[in-house]
Design a protein around this motif. Structure first.
Motif, PDB file in Angstrom:
ATOM      1  N   ARG A 375       0.738  -1.211  -0.055  1.00 27.01           N
ATOM      2  CA  ARG A 375       0.088  -0.006   0.076  1.00 27.01           C
ATOM      3  C   ARG A 375       0.919   1.300  -0.018  1.00 27.01           C
ATOM      4  O   ARG A 375       0.624   2.428  -0.701  1.00 27.01           O
ATOM      5  CB  ARG A 375      -0.819  -0.116   1.285  1.00 27.01           C
ATOM      6  N   GLN A 377       3.860   1.815  -0.915  1.00 30.30           N
ATOM      7  CA  GLN A 377       4.645   1.674  -2.166  1.00 30.30           C
ATOM      8  C   GLN A 377       3.684   2.135  -3.357  1.00 30.30           C
ATOM      9  O   GLN A 377       4.205   3.102  -4.228  1.00 30.30           O
ATOM     10  CB  GLN A 377       5.392   0.498  -2.727  1.00 30.30           C
ATOM     11  N   ALA A 378       2.446   1.589  -3.316  1.00 32.01           N
ATOM     12  CA  ALA A 378       1.601   2.243  -4.420  1.00 32.01           C
ATOM     13  C   ALA A 378       1.210   3.836  -4.014  1.00 32.01           C
ATOM     14  O   ALA A 378       1.190   4.585  -4.852  1.00 32.01           O
ATOM     15  CB  ALA A 378       0.214   1.336  -4.276  1.00 32.01           C
ATOM     16  N   PHE A 379       1.112   4.001  -2.920  1.00 30.09           N
ATOM     17  CA  PHE A 379       0.937   5.475  -2.570  1.00 30.09           C
ATOM     18  C   PHE A 379       2.125   6.392  -2.831  1.00 30.09           C
ATOM     19  O   PHE A 379       1.622   7.254  -3.400  1.00 30.09           O
ATOM     20  CB  PHE A 379       0.750   5.662  -0.819  1.00 30.09           C
ATOM     21  N   GLU A 381       4.176   5.358  -5.344  1.00 32.68           N
ATOM     22  CA  GLU A 381       3.965   5.408  -6.987  1.00 32.68           C
ATOM     23  C   GLU A 381       3.066   6.269  -7.487  1.00 32.68           C
ATOM     24  O   GLU A 381       3.267   7.051  -8.538  1.00 32.68           O
ATOM     25  CB  GLU A 381       3.656   4.083  -7.426  1.00 32.68           C
TER      26      GLU A 381
END
Lengths: 384, 264
Positions: A375, A377-379, A381
């Motif tokens: 989560r 990392q996605a945030f 990215e």
């Protein structure tokens, strides 16, 4: 670019390991010890009673199994950890405390204090539901007056206005110093990591010689200013800047902070109770002491207050001033007020500065580290 | 010259299946294998096989990006990107008009708001619990004595009996109880789909889904679930042809973009 860690951090690395011994020495020299769990407990009143206020253990996973022998499993980990530590005497600070000051910040805690009172003197302060209304302020002032009387009787001391004023001055000076420290993380590259900042703020609870603590923080501030002037940082320049808010994430429960920084972002501001929350406002030195103390403490923008507009305003302001790329809101499982308030905060940040927001609901265990990492990392990215 | 042609790959190491996409700027090819007991090995073999079909060795691929649950274990990746970013990118490639992506995978569920370029604007994911995922359906198919393929093909868009348990373990007992009372399998499966769809829609509400909505991930193969999800969301949901490959397609596209950027 070389990443640097200030040498003055050595003081804070050792603060907690040394704390139990120094508290024992204080105790042996006759100092009374007042244990507390929460920022709503007015430390100046304990200080004016000549006692040593000390924060009690609540941030480690290990005693949760002992807590669950009495408390429901689906309680928040902080309460289970507090109780587990207390009931097993594994927290030296609890062991050395003459009495405990609790407060009714949530249903779980107030019922936990009932159980705790069976094996320790516990004084619970009743909090009103809000901080704005006059009747709520009067209610809380009465609770602070009651605490003063309780400490006077139990510790057999007199709490004078002069002693209160001296305690206020001492704590206000520390608050200003911590504000100065926090201001330094506005730099890019950030000169101090969020995990180290947490360590310093945590040490605030565990260094009992106040002069010594202030000198250590001043030394750190000096070093960080030089570092910032040289353009050195604890994390690379341009690292994504994150403000952490939500539930307390003290040492032992800093999992999400560590994940954020392991993913390469910088935690530039810890807004929660183990971070800056207690330091952002001062006690008014021009008002009658007890009323001024009551005012400052009731103004704490905890999610137990309803409504809680100050938290929304403050987080948006911090996000702007610390040039945050995003806000991460940490919620312990079972903490309904922070969980629900997440939605309020998300909407507020969208409408005020359009700050990206991520809520992480978790507990003290390490079982979900990979899921949280995904989560976070996605945030990051998402910010490009 | 064919030898000059650069090919990139995206590998989606999911909990249930490994997906590989090869892309050369125009042609795209997708490959899938069940993850098996050694997903790292499966991914390595599948990538070599796919590259071999294009006449190159895996080492000859210009760039390999990875995503999915198992991405951390793949040593050969140039870069690992989260499945959220990759699914958004892949779904936008297959359905450029999409603004919301709902992905139901083997063990997680995510809802993603995207912009026209397939960039993530907001997202939400289920927590540790497997309710509503492919794994949940797999356990339920087992309780119903059928495989997942049979379940997916079942005409389960009629009557639905309520399934109240959220937890996979309790839902399994509930299903067994229903079977013992003689409830038809179609009705139970319809109930399961309705329960999953309700759960997914409640989670997606946190990001305020806006149309068009696309559904990706292995669970998109269950057609009756598609209908149930439309009902619960109150929005039309489309399923792109290669819905299962959204993650690997996204990873391949990101690899391709980075390769072009480097070339400039």
């Amino acid at each position: 670019m070389t990443l640097s860690r200030p040498q003055a951090m050595a003081h804070f690395d050792m603060a907690i390991p040394h704390a139990a011994t120094s508290l024992k020495q204080l105790k042996e020299n006759g100092t009374k010890v007042v244990g507390y769990y929460c920022m709503f407990a007015p430390q100046e009143v304990a200080l004016a009673a000549g006692a040593q206020p000390v924060a009690l253990c609540a941030t480690k996973e290990e005693p949760i199994a002992d807590g669950e022998k009495t408390l429901p499993r689906n309680f928040c980990p902080l309460i289970k950890s507090s109780y587990g530590f207390a009931v097993t005497d594994k927290c030296p600070f609890f062991l050395h405390s003459d009495l405990i000051v609790g407060e009714t910040t949530c249903d779980g805690k107030k019922k936990m204090f009932e159980l705790m009172a069976k094996f320790k003197p516990v004084h619970v302060m009743n909090l009103p539901q809000g901080y704005a209304a006059e009747e709520d302020k009067a209610y809380w002032l009465a609770a602070v007056e009651k605490l003063k009387k309780y400490l006077e009787t139990s510790l057999d001391v007199e709490i004078t206005d002069a002693k209160l004023a001296a305690a206020i001055k001492e704590r206000n000076a520390e608050r200003r110093l911590i504000q100065e420290l926090a201001d330094l993380t506005k730099h890019d590259p950030v000169p101090l990591s969020g995990q180290d900042m947490l360590k310093v703020l945590w040490a605030h609870n565990f260094v009992f010689d106040r002069q010594e603590f202030a000198a250590q923080v001043r030394e750190l501030v000096g070093e960080l200013k030089e570092q910032a002037a040289r353009g050195e940082g604890a994390l690379p320049k341009g690292a994504k800047r994150i403000v952490v808010t939500g539930v307390p994430t003290g040492i032992g429960a800093e999992k999400v902070l560590k994940i954020i920084e392991d993913c390469g972002a910088a935690v530039v501001y810890i807004e929660n109770c183990s971070g800056m929350k207690q330091f952002v406002t001062l006690v008014d030195e021009d008002k009658p002491a007890l009323a001024a103390i009551a005012d400052k403490y009731l103004g704490t923008h905890c999610s137990c207050m309803s409504p809680n507009p100050r938290r929304m305003e403050l987080v948006a302001e911090v996000a702007r001033d610390w040039r945050a790329d995003g806000v991460v809101d940490v919620v312990w499982q079972g903490c309904h007020t922070y969980n629900v308030e997440g939605r309020v905060l998300k909407d507020y940040l969208r409408d005020n500065g359009n700050v990206p927001y991520l809520q992480i609901e978790t507990d003290y265990s390490q079982g979900d580290v990979e899921q949280i990492k995904t989560r976070v990392q996605a945030f990051l990215e998402m910010m490009g | 010259m064919a030898a000059e042609q650069e090919i990139v790959a995206g590998v989606d190491a999911g909990s249930t299946a490994i997906k590989v996409t090869l892309f050369d700027g125009t042609a795209m090819a997708n490959y899938l294998e069940p993850a098996g007991w050694n997903p790292r090995e499966t991914a390595t073999v599948l990538l070599s096989k796919a590259a071999g079909l294009r006449g190159v060795k895996a080492g000859g691929l210009a760039r390999v990006y990875g995503t999915g649950y198992g991405r951390v274990g793949l040593g050969f990746l140039a870069k690992a990107v989260t499945e959220i970013t990759c699914h958004a990118r892949g779904a936008a490639y297959m359905a450029p008009e999409a603004r919301t992506v709902i992905d139901i995978g083997g063990q997680d569920v995510k809802a993603i708001r995207i912009d026209g370029a397939g960039r993530v604007r907001d997202f939400v994911m289920n927590d540790k619990c497997a309710a509503g995922t492919g794994r949940f359906l797999q356990v339920m198919a087992g309780a119903l004595g059928m495989d997942l393929g049979t379940m997916a093909a079942l005409p389960a868009d009629g009557d639905a009996c309520p399934i109240n348990a959220m937890c996979t373990v309790f839902a399994e007992s509930e299903v067994i109880g229903l079977l013992n009372r003689g409830t038809p399998r179609e009705t139970i499966v319809a109930g399961l789909y309705k329960s999953i769809a309700g759960r997914v829609a409640a989670m997606a509400a946190r990001i305020t889904p806006c149309p068009p909505v696309v559904l990706t991930g292995g669970v998109a193969l269950h057609q009756a679930l598609h209908k149930a999800l439309e009902n619960e969301l109150g929005l039309k949901v489309t399923i792109p042809g290669e819905a299962v490959f959204a993650g690997s397609i996204g990873a391949a596209l990101l690899a391709w973009e980075d390769l072009r950027r480097k070339g400039e």
